[in-house]
Scaffold this motif. Structure first.
Motif, PDB file in Angstrom:
ATOM      1  N   UNK A 142     -36.441 -17.826  12.362  1.00  0.00           N
ATOM      2  CA  UNK A 142     -35.175 -17.297  11.882  1.00  0.00           C
ATOM      3  C   UNK A 142     -35.069 -17.309  10.371  1.00  0.00           C
ATOM      4  N   UNK A 143     -33.959 -16.765   9.867  1.00  0.00           N
ATOM      5  CA  UNK A 143     -33.746 -16.636   8.429  1.00  0.00           C
ATOM      6  C   UNK A 143     -33.706 -17.989   7.725  1.00  0.00           C
ATOM      7  N   UNK A 144     -33.310 -19.048   8.427  1.00  0.00           N
ATOM      8  CA  UNK A 144     -33.221 -20.370   7.797  1.00  0.00           C
ATOM      9  C   UNK A 144     -34.589 -21.002   7.543  1.00  0.00           C
ATOM     10  N   UNK A 145     -35.653 -20.394   8.106  1.00  0.00           N
ATOM     11  CA  UNK A 145     -36.984 -20.991   7.989  1.00  0.00           C
ATOM     12  C   UNK A 145     -38.054 -20.040   7.472  1.00  0.00           C
ATOM     13  N   UNK A 146     -37.812 -18.745   7.525  1.00  0.00           N
ATOM     14  CA  UNK A 146     -38.866 -17.757   7.285  1.00  0.00           C
ATOM     15  C   UNK A 146     -39.368 -17.749   5.843  1.00  0.00           C
ATOM     16  N   UNK A 147     -40.619 -17.358   5.694  1.00  0.00           N
ATOM     17  CA  UNK A 147     -41.274 -17.261   4.396  1.00  0.00           C
ATOM     18  C   UNK A 147     -40.626 -16.166   3.552  1.00  0.00           C
ATOM     19  N   UNK A 148     -40.376 -16.483   2.278  1.00  0.00           N
ATOM     20  CA  UNK A 148     -39.757 -15.541   1.341  1.00  0.00           C
ATOM     21  C   UNK A 148     -40.773 -14.757   0.528  1.00  0.00           C
ATOM     22  N   UNK A 163     -37.124 -21.809   2.702  1.00  0.00           N
ATOM     23  CA  UNK A 163     -35.832 -22.380   2.326  1.00  0.00           C
ATOM     24  C   UNK A 163     -35.817 -23.906   2.342  1.00  0.00           C
ATOM     25  N   UNK A 164     -34.887 -24.469   1.602  1.00  0.00           N
ATOM     26  CA  UNK A 164     -34.678 -25.918   1.597  1.00  0.00           C
ATOM     27  C   UNK A 164     -34.404 -26.394   3.027  1.00  0.00           C
ATOM     28  N   UNK A 165     -35.097 -27.450   3.434  1.00  0.00           N
ATOM     29  CA  UNK A 165     -34.895 -28.016   4.758  1.00  0.00           C
ATOM     30  C   UNK A 165     -35.718 -27.380   5.865  1.00  0.00           C
ATOM     31  N   UNK A 166     -36.625 -26.434   5.516  1.00  0.00           N
ATOM     32  CA  UNK A 166     -37.360 -25.704   6.546  1.00  0.00           C
ATOM     33  C   UNK A 166     -38.632 -26.409   7.005  1.00  0.00           C
ATOM     34  N   UNK A 208     -33.933 -19.336  -3.118  1.00  0.00           N
ATOM     35  CA  UNK A 208     -34.819 -18.182  -3.302  1.00  0.00           C
ATOM     36  C   UNK A 208     -34.105 -16.969  -2.697  1.00  0.00           C
ATOM     37  N   UNK A 209     -33.758 -15.965  -3.504  1.00  0.00           N
ATOM     38  CA  UNK A 209     -32.913 -14.875  -3.003  1.00  0.00           C
ATOM     39  C   UNK A 209     -33.662 -13.798  -2.233  1.00  0.00           C
ATOM     40  N   UNK A 210     -34.965 -13.879  -2.154  1.00  0.00           N
ATOM     41  CA  UNK A 210     -35.739 -12.804  -1.535  1.00  0.00           C
ATOM     42  C   UNK A 210     -35.520 -12.760  -0.017  1.00  0.00           C
TER      43      UNK A 210
END
Length: 310
Positions: free
Chosen positions: A146-152, A87-90, A135-137
């Protein structure tokens, strides 16, 4: 021009140590191990798969860990870098996390306007995390990520070539479009692709050829929905003059392979049947799963294969 190919399906690489490989991709990068099986052609060697919760096409990094394998030599005719979307900012989080784990080759930079963090595995394989907006995945969450940083999933793969002309023609035949150029890198993408849809071609005119070994990408797999689409792609490639293998049952997908003009091995893999065909989704990657033709080796393999935690 083909329209059946949807982007990357998986990327398969070579490593030395199965335990270290598992630790890095599950504990450090936070991916889920979705399958623990063996190499179809060398059943005394693991084939490990890491990805999102269900091993969605476009999220799966896979490995053949060959003990005592010599390290590969970097050069042309190979995938030089595999890139994951975050994600943006991760990236501030990831730079700190990877630094704390002692990961090699950390470098922040921009690529085609994307903020990117490059790094290398213990085997010397090149990776990067790229900040991708919206990225919607869904990501696999855990191990302090966490969800704000995890690989998509994947964003792209960068192929290094002495000359990119023939490979560019192939990608365009496969349904990719040239979308941008930055220095010696040309970007191709599947129109309307929703993640894992980019291939970058880096031209190194005087580069020495690569030599495959630990830390090298073995092959890049592209996704098609089903076997009917795969048959169409195979026929089109054969008609164009490529030497394509027969369809091979890999248990979790059907595969065909062909060697590209630059020397990189490409695979076309189906999205069916998926990694839950022989394990419940809640327990993916836990048990040793063997291809039918190697099931008679189970007792010996469970003794000889290096035990992997988790």
């Amino acid at each position: 021009m083909l329209d059946q190919i949807k982007g990357l399906h998986h990327v398969t690489s070579l490593a030395v140590d199965a335990v270290e490989n598992n630790r890095f991709f599950t504990q450090v990068l936070g991916l889920r191990r979705v399958k623990k099986t063996v190499n179809f052609d060398a059943p005394d060697v693991y084939h490990l798969y890491y990805g999102d919760e269900i091993g969605s096409p476009g999220s799966v990094m896979t490995y053949f860990p060959f003990p005592n394998m010599a390290r590969g030599r970097k050069g042309t005719g190979e995938v030089g870098e595999t890139v994951f979307s975050v994600p943006q900012g991760a990236l501030d989080f990831w730079q700190k996390r990877l630094g704390e784990y002692g990961v090699n080759g950390l470098a922040l930079h921009e690529h085609f306007g994307e903020r990117r963090l490059s790094f290398r595995t213990a085997d010397g394989e090149g990776f990067a995390l790229s900040e991708i907006r919206d990225d919607p995945r869904a990501a696999w969450i855990g191990n302090g990520i966490g969800a704000d940083h995890a690989i998509r999933g994947f964003q792209s793969a960068r192929v290094r070539l002495m000359d990119d002309g023939a490979m560019a023609e192939l990608l365009q035949f496969m349904g990719y479009e040239k979308v941008d150029i930055s220095g010696d890198v040309t970007r191709f993408a599947i129109p309307g692709g929703a993640g894992a849809s980019i291939i970058d071609l880096e031209t190194i005119p005087n580069g020495a050829p690569s030599q495959q070994g630990a830390g090298s990408v073995h092959h890049v797999a592209f996704a098609v929905e089903d076997r009917a689409a795969q048959r169409d792609v195979r026929k089109a490639l054969l008609d164009t003059g490529y030497a394509v293998t027969p369809v091979i049952d890999r248990d979790y997908f059907w595969a065909i392979y062909f060697r590209t003009p630059g020397g990189v091995l490409f695979e076309i893999a189906t999205n069916e049947p998926g990694f839950d065909r022989d394990e419940d989704t809640a327990h993916l990657g836990e048990a040793l799963k063997l291809p039918t033709q190697h099931e008679h080796l189970r007792a010996a393999l469970e003794t000889s294969l290096q035990p992997i935690p988790g």
